[in-house]
Write a protein that holds these residues in place. Structure first.
Motif, PDB file in Angstrom:
ATOM      1  N   ASP A   1       2.091  -1.773   1.299  1.00  0.00           N
ATOM      2  CA  ASP A   1       0.711  -1.338   2.545  1.00  0.00           C
ATOM      3  C   ASP A   1       0.839  -1.943   2.924  1.00  0.00           C
ATOM      4  N   ALA A   2       0.594  -2.358   4.552  1.00  0.00           N
ATOM      5  CA  ALA A   2      -0.055  -3.216   5.095  1.00  0.00           C
ATOM      6  C   ALA A   2      -1.671  -4.067   5.240  1.00  0.00           C
ATOM      7  N   VAL A   3      -2.675  -2.994   4.542  1.00  0.00           N
ATOM      8  CA  VAL A   3      -2.827  -3.527   3.851  1.00  0.00           C
ATOM      9  C   VAL A   3      -3.354  -4.073   2.538  1.00  0.00           C
ATOM     10  N   ALA A   4      -2.147  -3.770   1.977  1.00  0.00           N
ATOM     11  CA  ALA A   4      -2.327  -4.957   0.474  1.00  0.00           C
ATOM     12  C   ALA A   4      -1.429  -6.016   0.939  1.00  0.00           C
ATOM     13  N   ALA A   5      -0.912  -5.376   1.827  1.00  0.00           N
ATOM     14  CA  ALA A   5       0.335  -7.401   2.272  1.00  0.00           C
ATOM     15  C   ALA A   5      -1.160  -8.448   3.228  1.00  0.00           C
ATOM     16  N   ARG A   6      -1.610  -7.356   3.858  1.00  0.00           N
ATOM     17  CA  ARG A   6      -2.467  -8.815   4.450  1.00  0.00           C
ATOM     18  C   ARG A   6      -3.435  -9.097   3.443  1.00  0.00           C
ATOM     19  N   LEU A   7      -4.305  -8.685   2.638  1.00  0.00           N
ATOM     20  CA  LEU A   7      -5.443  -8.759   1.686  1.00  0.00           C
ATOM     21  C   LEU A   7      -4.033  -9.909   0.966  1.00  0.00           C
ATOM     22  N   ALA A   8      -3.167  -9.837   0.107  1.00  0.00           N
ATOM     23  CA  ALA A   8      -2.637 -10.360  -0.447  1.00  0.00           C
ATOM     24  C   ALA A   8      -2.281 -11.873  -0.013  1.00  0.00           C
ATOM     25  N   LEU A   9      -1.490 -12.228   1.642  1.00  0.00           N
ATOM     26  CA  LEU A   9      -1.713 -13.155   2.714  1.00  0.00           C
ATOM     27  C   LEU A   9      -3.151 -14.027   2.484  1.00  0.00           C
ATOM     28  N   VAL A  10      -4.251 -13.182   2.570  1.00  0.00           N
ATOM     29  CA  VAL A  10      -5.820 -13.705   2.538  1.00  0.00           C
ATOM     30  C   VAL A  10      -6.130 -14.971   1.731  1.00  0.00           C
ATOM     31  N   GLU A  11      -5.293 -14.043   0.100  1.00  0.00           N
ATOM     32  CA  GLU A  11      -5.436 -14.701  -1.052  1.00  0.00           C
ATOM     33  C   GLU A  11      -4.716 -15.301  -1.466  1.00  0.00           C
ATOM     34  N   HIS A  12      -3.645 -15.474  -1.312  1.00  0.00           N
ATOM     35  CA  HIS A  12      -2.772 -16.314  -2.016  1.00  0.00           C
ATOM     36  C   HIS A  12      -1.908 -17.051  -0.207  1.00  0.00           C
ATOM     37  N   GLY A  13      -1.802 -18.125  -1.187  1.00  0.00           N
ATOM     38  CA  GLY A  13      -0.153 -18.906  -0.552  1.00  0.00           C
ATOM     39  C   GLY A  13       1.041 -18.927  -1.100  1.00  0.00           C
ATOM     40  N   TYR A  14       1.917 -18.881  -0.388  1.00  0.00           N
ATOM     41  CA  TYR A  14       3.533 -17.915  -0.723  1.00  0.00           C
ATOM     42  C   TYR A  14       3.968 -19.026   0.299  1.00  0.00           C
ATOM     43  N   GLY A  15       5.899 -19.170  -0.463  1.00  0.00           N
ATOM     44  CA  GLY A  15       6.480 -19.506   0.117  1.00  0.00           C
ATOM     45  C   GLY A  15       7.048 -18.922   0.629  1.00  0.00           C
ATOM     46  N   ALA A  16       7.021 -17.649   1.487  1.00  0.00           N
ATOM     47  CA  ALA A  16       8.447 -17.227   1.809  1.00  0.00           C
ATOM     48  C   ALA A  16       7.514 -15.184   2.417  1.00  0.00           C
ATOM     49  N   VAL A  17       7.657 -14.774   3.052  1.00  0.00           N
ATOM     50  CA  VAL A  17       7.308 -12.876   3.106  1.00  0.00           C
ATOM     51  C   VAL A  17       8.891 -12.201   3.679  1.00  0.00           C
ATOM     52  N   LEU A  18       8.836 -11.838   3.542  1.00  0.00           N
ATOM     53  CA  LEU A  18       9.709 -10.796   3.363  1.00  0.00           C
ATOM     54  C   LEU A  18       9.303  -9.002   3.364  1.00  0.00           C
ATOM     55  N   LEU A  19       9.697  -8.966   4.893  1.00  0.00           N
ATOM     56  CA  LEU A  19       8.651  -8.444   5.584  1.00  0.00           C
ATOM     57  C   LEU A  19       8.738  -6.711   6.343  1.00  0.00           C
ATOM     58  N   ASP A  20       8.603  -5.495   6.206  1.00  0.00           N
ATOM     59  CA  ASP A  20       9.497  -4.106   6.765  1.00  0.00           C
ATOM     60  C   ASP A  20       8.043  -4.279   7.837  1.00  0.00           C
TER      61      ASP A  20
END
Length: 223
Positions: free
Chosen positions: A35-54
């Motif tokens: 869900d959108a809330v979990a996604a925003r929290l993950a992006l705050v807490e971690h760095g990613y090589g890329a995001v696949l986003l619905d």
């Protein structure tokens, strides 16, 4: 080609499982957000090589997740994967900062090819550095230097400084800083931002950040 970690934001459990399994077979590590809330929290807490986003997510919109990411000067490549195939939807996604747009249903090999392509394109791109006096913040590297010497900041300290250095000399509301640090995903204790401000003063200089009593904080002299 492999990258450290992918954030897969998808609320369809079967599709998320299939895409995640394919990514892992190709050497990527995967975090999932449904869900959108979990996604925003993950992006705050971690760095990613890329995001696949619905786009169609519970508890918010994929476009809101994307806009928040770009508002934080985060250049992580994002591929939108969605059933929305109207031209207007594609334009809105790309205008919000997506690097590519893939309509469901899709072939998994095409997704991987597009993923490799956006990572290649974004490698080496440079976001403009933000500076105030002897302090420089590089959004592309997520690094901070003082007089050219790198200063280690925690993720939350970095985001606190980012919220202030975007608006030097202007009072920034504590609620605004909280939103930039944590997003909308969670409530914070009343003194957490004050703790990060204290740490920034200790690391970057006691006189760098002024307290605006009853409101928030200000970087440098008032304008």
């Amino acid at each position: 080609m492999s990258i450290a970690k992918i954030l897969l934001v998808e609320d369809d459990a079967m599709l998320a499982e299939a895409v995640g399994a394919g990514l892992r077979r190709h050497g990527w590590r995967v975090d999932n957000a449904s869900d959108a809330v979990a996604a925003r929290l993950a992006l705050v807490e971690h760095g990613y090589g890329a995001v696949l986003l619905d786009l169609g997510l519970p508890r918010g919109s994929g476009l809101d997740v994307l806009r928040a990411l770009r508002a934080a000067y985060d250049t992580t490549p994002v591929i939108i994967i969605t059933a929305r195939d109207q031209l207007g939807d594609r334009i809105r996604g790309l205008d919000a900062g997506a690097d590519d747009y893939l309509v469901k249903p899709f072939q998994i090999d095409e997704l991987f090819a597009r993923l490799r392509a956006v990572v290649r394109r974004t490698n080496g791109q440079v976001a403009p550095a933000l500076r105030y006096g002897e302090i420089s913040l590089d959004p592309a590297q997520r690094s901070v230097t003082r007089d050219g010497v790198r200063v280690h900041l925690s993720t939350h300290e970095y985001r606190t400084l980012l919220a202030l250095i975007e608006r030097p000399g202007r009072a920034v509301a504590r609620s605004f800083i909280e939103n930039r640090v944590y997003g909308d995903a969670c409530a914070t204790e009343s003194n957490t931002i004050a703790v990060y401000i204290h740490q920034l003063r200790r690391k970057l200089g006691d006189d760098l950040i002024a307290t605006v009593h009853g409101y928030g904080y200000r970087l440098g002299d008032e304008r």
